[in-house]
Write a protein that holds these residues in place. Sequence first.
Motif, PDB file in Angstrom:
ATOM      1  N   THR A 207      -8.655   8.338  18.362  1.00 49.50           N
ATOM      2  CA  THR A 207      -8.877   6.890  18.320  1.00 49.50           C
ATOM      3  C   THR A 207      -8.920   6.304  19.728  1.00 49.50           C
ATOM      4  O   THR A 207      -9.785   5.486  20.052  1.00 49.50           O
ATOM      5  CB  THR A 207      -7.756   6.207  17.507  1.00 49.50           C
ATOM      6  N   VAL A 208      -7.990   6.737  20.585  1.00 46.64           N
ATOM      7  CA  VAL A 208      -7.940   6.228  21.959  1.00 46.64           C
ATOM      8  C   VAL A 208      -9.201   6.631  22.721  1.00 46.64           C
ATOM      9  O   VAL A 208      -9.785   5.827  23.461  1.00 46.64           O
ATOM     10  CB  VAL A 208      -6.682   6.743  22.676  1.00 46.64           C
ATOM     11  N   ALA A 209      -9.652   7.864  22.539  1.00 43.69           N
ATOM     12  CA  ALA A 209     -10.873   8.317  23.206  1.00 43.69           C
ATOM     13  C   ALA A 209     -12.075   7.503  22.755  1.00 43.69           C
ATOM     14  O   ALA A 209     -12.952   7.159  23.562  1.00 43.69           O
ATOM     15  CB  ALA A 209     -11.098   9.801  22.928  1.00 43.69           C
ATOM     16  N   ASP A 210     -12.130   7.167  21.466  1.00 42.37           N
ATOM     17  CA  ASP A 210     -13.236   6.350  20.948  1.00 42.37           C
ATOM     18  C   ASP A 210     -13.216   4.957  21.561  1.00 42.37           C
ATOM     19  O   ASP A 210     -14.275   4.372  21.845  1.00 42.37           O
ATOM     20  CB  ASP A 210     -13.153   6.249  19.418  1.00 42.37           C
TER      21      ASP A 210
ATOM     22  N   MET B 265       0.687   6.647  10.844  1.00 45.78           N
ATOM     23  CA  MET B 265      -0.059   5.519  10.279  1.00 45.78           C
ATOM     24  C   MET B 265       0.396   4.204  10.906  1.00 45.78           C
ATOM     25  O   MET B 265      -0.416   3.318  11.185  1.00 45.78           O
ATOM     26  CB  MET B 265       0.116   5.486   8.759  1.00 45.78           C
ATOM     27  N   ARG B 266       1.695   4.077  11.146  1.00 43.73           N
ATOM     28  CA  ARG B 266       2.212   2.874  11.794  1.00 43.73           C
ATOM     29  C   ARG B 266       1.614   2.715  13.189  1.00 43.73           C
ATOM     30  O   ARG B 266       1.234   1.615  13.591  1.00 43.73           O
ATOM     31  CB  ARG B 266       3.736   2.944  11.908  1.00 43.73           C
ATOM     32  N   GLN B 267       1.536   3.827  13.920  1.00 39.86           N
ATOM     33  CA  GLN B 267       1.005   3.753  15.271  1.00 39.86           C
ATOM     34  C   GLN B 267      -0.468   3.369  15.262  1.00 39.86           C
ATOM     35  O   GLN B 267      -0.931   2.627  16.121  1.00 39.86           O
ATOM     36  CB  GLN B 267       1.205   5.083  15.996  1.00 39.86           C
ATOM     37  N   ARG B 268      -1.205   3.873  14.308  1.00 41.33           N
ATOM     38  CA  ARG B 268      -2.622   3.493  14.202  1.00 41.33           C
ATOM     39  C   ARG B 268      -2.758   2.012  13.842  1.00 41.33           C
ATOM     40  O   ARG B 268      -3.668   1.329  14.324  1.00 41.33           O
ATOM     41  CB  ARG B 268      -3.328   4.375  13.176  1.00 41.33           C
ATOM     42  N   LEU B 269      -1.847   1.514  13.017  1.00 41.44           N
ATOM     43  CA  LEU B 269      -1.870   0.094  12.688  1.00 41.44           C
ATOM     44  C   LEU B 269      -1.498  -0.749  13.912  1.00 41.44           C
ATOM     45  O   LEU B 269      -2.059  -1.831  14.121  1.00 41.44           O
ATOM     46  CB  LEU B 269      -0.917  -0.193  11.525  1.00 41.44           C
TER      47      LEU B 269
ATOM     48  N   ALA C 233      -0.675  12.776  16.050  1.00 41.18           N
ATOM     49  CA  ALA C 233      -0.933  12.594  17.480  1.00 41.18           C
ATOM     50  C   ALA C 233      -2.381  12.927  17.819  1.00 41.18           C
ATOM     51  O   ALA C 233      -3.008  12.251  18.638  1.00 41.18           O
ATOM     52  CB  ALA C 233       0.013  13.472  18.299  1.00 41.18           C
ATOM     53  N   ARG C 234      -2.920  13.950  17.184  1.00 42.95           N
ATOM     54  CA  ARG C 234      -4.333  14.297  17.400  1.00 42.95           C
ATOM     55  C   ARG C 234      -5.240  13.169  16.946  1.00 42.95           C
ATOM     56  O   ARG C 234      -6.207  12.818  17.631  1.00 42.95           O
ATOM     57  CB  ARG C 234      -4.660  15.580  16.640  1.00 42.95           C
ATOM     58  N   ASP C 235      -4.933  12.578  15.797  1.00 46.49           N
ATOM     59  CA  ASP C 235      -5.740  11.456  15.299  1.00 46.49           C
ATOM     60  C   ASP C 235      -5.648  10.258  16.245  1.00 46.49           C
ATOM     61  O   ASP C 235      -6.648   9.571  16.482  1.00 46.49           O
ATOM     62  CB  ASP C 235      -5.280  11.050  13.896  1.00 46.49           C
TER      63      ASP C 235
ATOM     64  N   VAL D 265      -9.310   2.953  12.903  1.00 45.99           N
ATOM     65  CA  VAL D 265      -8.050   3.694  12.995  1.00 45.99           C
ATOM     66  C   VAL D 265      -7.784   4.555  11.762  1.00 45.99           C
ATOM     67  O   VAL D 265      -6.714   5.156  11.632  1.00 45.99           O
ATOM     68  CB  VAL D 265      -6.861   2.737  13.227  1.00 45.99           C
ATOM     69  N   GLY D 266      -8.746   4.633  10.864  1.00 48.85           N
ATOM     70  CA  GLY D 266      -8.626   5.531   9.725  1.00 48.85           C
ATOM     71  C   GLY D 266      -7.678   5.072   8.638  1.00 48.85           C
ATOM     72  O   GLY D 266      -7.068   5.898   7.956  1.00 48.85           O
ATOM     73  N   LEU D 267      -7.540   3.764   8.450  1.00 46.67           N
ATOM     74  CA  LEU D 267      -6.647   3.247   7.414  1.00 46.67           C
ATOM     75  C   LEU D 267      -7.400   2.553   6.283  1.00 46.67           C
ATOM     76  O   LEU D 267      -6.774   1.926   5.428  1.00 46.67           O
ATOM     77  CB  LEU D 267      -5.632   2.279   8.029  1.00 46.67           C
TER      78      LEU D 267
END
Length: 344
Positions: free
Chosen positions: A188-191, A151-155, A182-184, A134-136
């Motif tokens: 992540t979802v596509a991966d 960043m919160r959403q990725r976490l 949102a692009r990031d 998730v790039g953190l």
Amino acid sequence: MLAIEADALRRTYTSRTGWLRPRRTETEAVRGVTFDVAPGELFGLLGPNGAGKTTTIKMLNTLLLPTSGTARVCGHDVARDPVAVRRRIGYVFGGDRGLYDRLSALDNLRYFAELYGVEARDQKRRIAELLDLVGLSGREQERVEGYSRGMRQRLHIARGLLHRPEVLFLDEPSIGVDPVAARDLRRTVADLAAGGTTVLLTTHYMAEADELCGRVAVIAGGRIRALGTPESLKARVGDRDVLEIEVYGVGEDVLDGVRRVPGVRGVAVEERGTAQALSVQTDRGAELHAPVLAALDGVRVGRVISREPSLEDAYIALVEGEDSPEPDHERAGEEAHDLTEMTA
């Protein structure tokens, strides 16, 4: 075996109104929803606020019991065998709840790893994998209270993947997130889907669904209005053209006037900073620039372009004219309570 099977799902909420003479009222949030999702598929559930998206997803992930109908996840009935379902799913919702702000991202993931029953010997490696996904990586020691919304959403996504779920429910994960974040998130979802995880995504962002989903279902008023690939839904409005007009301060009375122009099939408006983007669907080949602009008399108008219909236009055509959304019971209760239920 299908990853998700929903058959005639219904959910009715009962409430009481009045004080001296209380009266019971019933609201059908979901009215006979049926669809299925194949293993490894990225499936989108699209609809406006109050359409029934979150109620549907909560029935599928065992947080709500269906009033009637059946649902199975990974072959297990959500009502009869909820524990088996919970072991196989992850749930990520949009918003700020569900994380502990005064803890670091690393401590949050350690805490939830314990709740999810991740073996102690596997936790360090699994958390490192997810932080990288998730790039953190490199930011895990920082307190979550200092994180941006993206960043919160990725976490949130990392938290939902700790126990390697077979099915991941993403409930409007990009809500309130800036375009770069949102692009990031979409990447992540596509991966995740490319890696074999089944993903059910609810959203009202059409571009997000068009980019990510192999199939989508449009839900409005608690019912499925259409189901298919984004291309097949776009084909439903293949007999239309779209006028996109930049306007400033357009009101509902003016929009009603545009809707009454002969040949206009649908009207939608989107806020874009100080301006608004007015999309007017017209019959294919109809030259309606002049009458539409005449209907906008008194409104400041900017750029005017003609374009081919998009998934968003197909969505508007499907929900245009539907009754106003019912009271939004979808998010009743605290999301933090939902998360406790999921990890129980």
